[in-house]
Design an enzyme around this catalytic site. Structure first.
Site, PDB file in Angstrom:
ATOM      1  N   ASN A   9    -110.582   2.531 -19.578  1.00 62.02           N
ATOM      2  CA  ASN A   9    -110.723   1.967 -20.925  1.00 62.02           C
ATOM      3  C   ASN A   9    -111.632   0.750 -20.786  1.00 62.02           C
ATOM      4  O   ASN A   9    -111.196  -0.307 -20.339  1.00 62.02           O
ATOM      5  CB  ASN A   9    -109.335   1.579 -21.457  1.00 62.02           C
ATOM      6  CG  ASN A   9    -109.417   0.836 -22.778  1.00 62.02           C
ATOM      7  OD1 ASN A   9    -110.471   0.772 -23.418  1.00 62.02           O
ATOM      8  ND2 ASN A   9    -108.294   0.260 -23.194  1.00 62.02           N
ATOM      9  N   TRP A  10    -112.894   0.941 -21.170  1.00 58.19           N
ATOM     10  CA  TRP A  10    -113.866  -0.147 -20.962  1.00 58.19           C
ATOM     11  C   TRP A  10    -113.654  -1.297 -21.947  1.00 58.19           C
ATOM     12  O   TRP A  10    -114.213  -2.351 -21.786  1.00 58.19           O
ATOM     13  CB  TRP A  10    -115.290   0.400 -21.113  1.00 58.19           C
ATOM     14  CG  TRP A  10    -115.756   1.273 -19.997  1.00 58.19           C
ATOM     15  CD1 TRP A  10    -115.024   1.727 -18.928  1.00 58.19           C
ATOM     16  CD2 TRP A  10    -117.079   1.800 -19.831  1.00 58.19           C
ATOM     17  NE1 TRP A  10    -115.819   2.506 -18.113  1.00 58.19           N
ATOM     18  CE2 TRP A  10    -117.083   2.568 -18.644  1.00 58.19           C
ATOM     19  CE3 TRP A  10    -118.261   1.705 -20.565  1.00 58.19           C
ATOM     20  CZ2 TRP A  10    -118.231   3.223 -18.189  1.00 58.19           C
ATOM     21  CZ3 TRP A  10    -119.393   2.364 -20.109  1.00 58.19           C
ATOM     22  CH2 TRP A  10    -119.384   3.109 -18.932  1.00 58.19           C
ATOM     23  N   LYS A  11    -112.912  -1.051 -23.018  1.00 55.60           N
ATOM     24  CA  LYS A  11    -112.724  -2.066 -24.074  1.00 55.60           C
ATOM     25  C   LYS A  11    -114.094  -2.520 -24.583  1.00 55.60           C
ATOM     26  O   LYS A  11    -115.025  -1.730 -24.607  1.00 55.60           O
ATOM     27  CB  LYS A  11    -111.856  -3.220 -23.554  1.00 55.60           C
ATOM     28  CG  LYS A  11    -110.552  -2.698 -22.923  1.00 55.60           C
ATOM     29  CD  LYS A  11    -109.536  -3.763 -22.710  1.00 55.60           C
ATOM     30  CE  LYS A  11    -108.275  -3.130 -22.127  1.00 55.60           C
ATOM     31  NZ  LYS A  11    -107.184  -4.079 -21.987  1.00 55.60           N
ATOM     32  N   HIS A  95    -103.795   1.591 -29.322  1.00 56.36           N
ATOM     33  CA  HIS A  95    -103.743   0.633 -28.213  1.00 56.36           C
ATOM     34  C   HIS A  95    -103.128  -0.681 -28.710  1.00 56.36           C
ATOM     35  O   HIS A  95    -103.337  -1.065 -29.860  1.00 56.36           O
ATOM     36  CB  HIS A  95    -105.158   0.393 -27.677  1.00 56.36           C
ATOM     37  CG  HIS A  95    -105.174  -0.393 -26.409  1.00 56.36           C
ATOM     38  ND1 HIS A  95    -105.037  -1.765 -26.398  1.00 56.36           N
ATOM     39  CD2 HIS A  95    -105.280  -0.003 -25.119  1.00 56.36           C
ATOM     40  CE1 HIS A  95    -105.061  -2.180 -25.138  1.00 56.36           C
ATOM     41  NE2 HIS A  95    -105.203  -1.138 -24.349  1.00 56.36           N
ATOM     42  N   GLU A  97    -103.941  -3.638 -28.309  1.00 51.70           N
ATOM     43  CA  GLU A  97    -104.928  -4.598 -28.844  1.00 51.70           C
ATOM     44  C   GLU A  97    -105.280  -4.247 -30.285  1.00 51.70           C
ATOM     45  O   GLU A  97    -105.528  -5.125 -31.105  1.00 51.70           O
ATOM     46  CB  GLU A  97    -106.157  -4.636 -27.929  1.00 51.70           C
ATOM     47  CG  GLU A  97    -105.841  -5.401 -26.648  1.00 51.70           C
ATOM     48  CD  GLU A  97    -106.651  -4.988 -25.441  1.00 51.70           C
ATOM     49  OE1 GLU A  97    -107.668  -4.297 -25.583  1.00 51.70           O
ATOM     50  OE2 GLU A  97    -106.247  -5.367 -24.312  1.00 51.70           O
ATOM     51  N   GLU A 167     -97.953   1.404 -22.024  1.00 54.37           N
ATOM     52  CA  GLU A 167     -98.659   0.195 -21.633  1.00 54.37           C
ATOM     53  C   GLU A 167     -97.850  -1.022 -22.073  1.00 54.37           C
ATOM     54  O   GLU A 167     -98.000  -1.493 -23.207  1.00 54.37           O
ATOM     55  CB  GLU A 167    -100.040   0.146 -22.298  1.00 54.37           C
ATOM     56  CG  GLU A 167    -100.949   1.286 -21.902  1.00 54.37           C
ATOM     57  CD  GLU A 167    -102.408   0.873 -22.001  1.00 54.37           C
ATOM     58  OE1 GLU A 167    -103.118   1.045 -20.999  1.00 54.37           O
ATOM     59  OE2 GLU A 167    -102.832   0.369 -23.048  1.00 54.37           O
ATOM     60  N   GLY A 173    -104.018  -6.663 -18.749  1.00 55.17           N
ATOM     61  CA  GLY A 173    -104.990  -7.723 -18.492  1.00 55.17           C
ATOM     62  C   GLY A 173    -104.389  -8.985 -17.903  1.00 55.17           C
ATOM     63  O   GLY A 173    -105.040 -10.025 -17.848  1.00 55.17           O
ATOM     64  N   SER A 212    -102.726  -3.465 -15.845  1.00 57.16           N
ATOM     65  CA  SER A 212    -103.095  -4.018 -14.537  1.00 57.16           C
ATOM     66  C   SER A 212    -102.984  -3.005 -13.391  1.00 57.16           C
ATOM     67  O   SER A 212    -102.593  -3.359 -12.274  1.00 57.16           O
ATOM     68  CB  SER A 212    -102.279  -5.281 -14.231  1.00 57.16           C
ATOM     69  OG  SER A 212    -102.519  -6.271 -15.230  1.00 57.16           O
TER      70      SER A 212
HETATM   71  P1  PGA Z   1    -105.745  -3.521 -17.868  1.00 59.70           P
HETATM   72  O1  PGA Z   1    -105.800  -2.818 -19.302  1.00 59.70           O
HETATM   73  O2  PGA Z   1    -105.838  -2.440 -16.831  1.00 59.70           O
HETATM   74  O3  PGA Z   1    -106.960  -4.440 -17.838  1.00 59.70           O
HETATM   75  O4  PGA Z   1    -104.472  -4.269 -17.787  1.00 59.70           O
HETATM   76  C1  PGA Z   1    -105.185  -1.589 -19.534  1.00 59.70           C
HETATM   77  C2  PGA Z   1    -105.358  -1.183 -20.963  1.00 59.70           C
HETATM   78  O5  PGA Z   1    -105.315  -2.055 -21.840  1.00 59.70           O
HETATM   79  O6  PGA Z   1    -105.551   0.007 -21.264  1.00 59.70           O
END
Ligand code: PGA
Length: 252
Positions: A9-11, A95, A97, A167, A173, A212
């Site tokens: 997931n590049w965000k 997600h 976010e 998640e 993150g 993470s």
């Molecule tokens: P992360 O993000 O691996 O940077 O913790 C995972 C995600 O949000 O899909």
């Protein structure tokens, strides 16, 4: 036996030059005949570039969000049909976010899941509790609420060709990964919730862990019986890390 899937997931990251360098590095190590599925979910403006680089390879691609609408006067939206035209196989839905920063509700995430399925995409439906919810002992009730939104919208049969990603928000993150036991417990709870509606669907459903994930912890997480791979944020932007995580998914 469910096979493993590793999804990057590049965000909101990337550039034309950086994407090309990253994908070329991945292509050197991830073969076309690929026993563990591998994909990258990229910002939508890069999908044409990503398709040109990955077509015919062992790496699939997808988007990070989609509209619940198919077409019409919805400024700024991108539909599942458009993502399919760009060769996407996957799309991340709900997600945390999107839920916390952009106010997406359980109901909207479920509608987007349905839109993705109707377009022929494989949605990756994200669920997970915040730290406060976990500390209040609400992990199960939060997961139940999020999963039930989907079950109500579509029924268990809607999960037949979908993916769920657990998640925990406190692990995203932050560098703070759930332990393998914590991840497996949450995955087993999600699987059980779906099994109560449809045992067969629950048994075949891939449930990915995200939060993470890195080369150093992937093997331990992926060894758990209910963990069917990972949704990888930060570490998916570093070729060596992402390849090592994908390799961890090859070990049974
Ligand atoms: P992360 O993000 O691996 O940077 O913790 C995972 C995600 O949000 O899909």
């Amino acid at each position: 036996m469910r096979s493993k899937i590793v999804v990057g997931n590049w965000k909101l990251n990337g550039s034309l030059a950086g994407n090309e360098a990253l994908l070329k590095a991945l292509l050197r190590d991830i073969p076309r005949e690929n026993p563990a599925a591998c994909a990258v979910c990229v910002p939508s403006p890069y999908l044409a570039q990503v398709r040109a680089l990955l077509e015919g390879s062992g790496i699939a691609w997808g988007a990070q969000d989609l509209s619940r609408f198919d077409q019409g006067a919805y400024t700024g939206e991108v539909s599942g049909r458009m993502l399919v035209e760009l060769g996407c196989r996957y799309v991340i839905v709900g997600h945390s976010e999107r839920r916390t920063i952009f106010g997406e509700t359980d109901a909207l995430a479920a509608q987007k899941y349905v839109a993705a399925r109707n377009a022929g995409l494989t949605p990756i439906f994200c669920v997970g509790e915040t730290l406060q919810e976990r500390e209040r002992g609400e992990m199960q009730s939060v997961l139940a609420r999020q999963v039930d939104a989907l079950l109500h919208a579509y029924g268990a049969v809607g999960l037949e060709r979908g993916i769920v990603a657990y998640e925990p928000v406190w692990a995203i993150g932050t560098g703070r990964t759930a332990t393998a036991a914590q991840a497996d417990e949450a995955h087993a709870f999600i699987r059980g919730r779906i099994a109560a509606k449809d045992e067969a669907v629950a048994r075949q459903l891939p449930i990915l862990y995200g939060g993470s994930v890195k080369a150093a912890n992937a093997a331990e997480l992926f060894a758990m019986p209910n963990v069917d791979g990972g949704l990888v944020g930060g570490a998916s932007l570093v070729a060596q890390e992402f390849v090592a995580i994908w390799r961890a998914a090859l070990v049974r």
